[in-house]
Design an enzyme around this catalytic site. Sequence first.
Site, PDB file in Angstrom:
ATOM      1  CG  ASN A 185      -3.815  -4.456   3.217  1.00  0.00           C
ATOM      2  OD1 ASN A 185      -3.236  -4.366   2.143  1.00  0.00           O
ATOM      3  ND2 ASN A 185      -3.171  -4.446   4.373  1.00  0.00           N
ATOM      4  NE  ARG A 236      -2.068  -1.381   3.489  1.00  0.00           N
ATOM      5  CZ  ARG A 236      -2.366  -1.157   4.757  1.00  0.00           C
ATOM      6  NH1 ARG A 236      -3.493  -0.564   5.080  1.00  0.00           N
ATOM      7  NH2 ARG A 236      -1.552  -1.535   5.715  1.00  0.00           N
TER       8      ARG A 236
END
Length: 90
Positions: free
Chosen positions: A36, A18
Amino acid sequence: MKRVHVYVSGKVQGVFFRAETQRAAIDLNLAGWVRNVQDGRVESVFEGKDENVDKMLAWCHIGPPAARVENVAIEEKPYTGEFRNFNIKY
């Protein structure tokens, strides 16, 4: 301008995917978000110039060094311009 909704699967959580996605997206002047997913994938929306979105998609197939990308599912959507920056969603 274009928008894509992306799901990346493989070893993509716990490897800074990320954070590195956010860095790459900002470097490419893209807007959107990354997060996520409970099933182990990473989900993203990217908006921006066609060529920059395409570069981001190429990056998603590789990811950061510790990642092992197995699949990238891409769905093109109509560009909306709704995002002003690129964020990590929690």
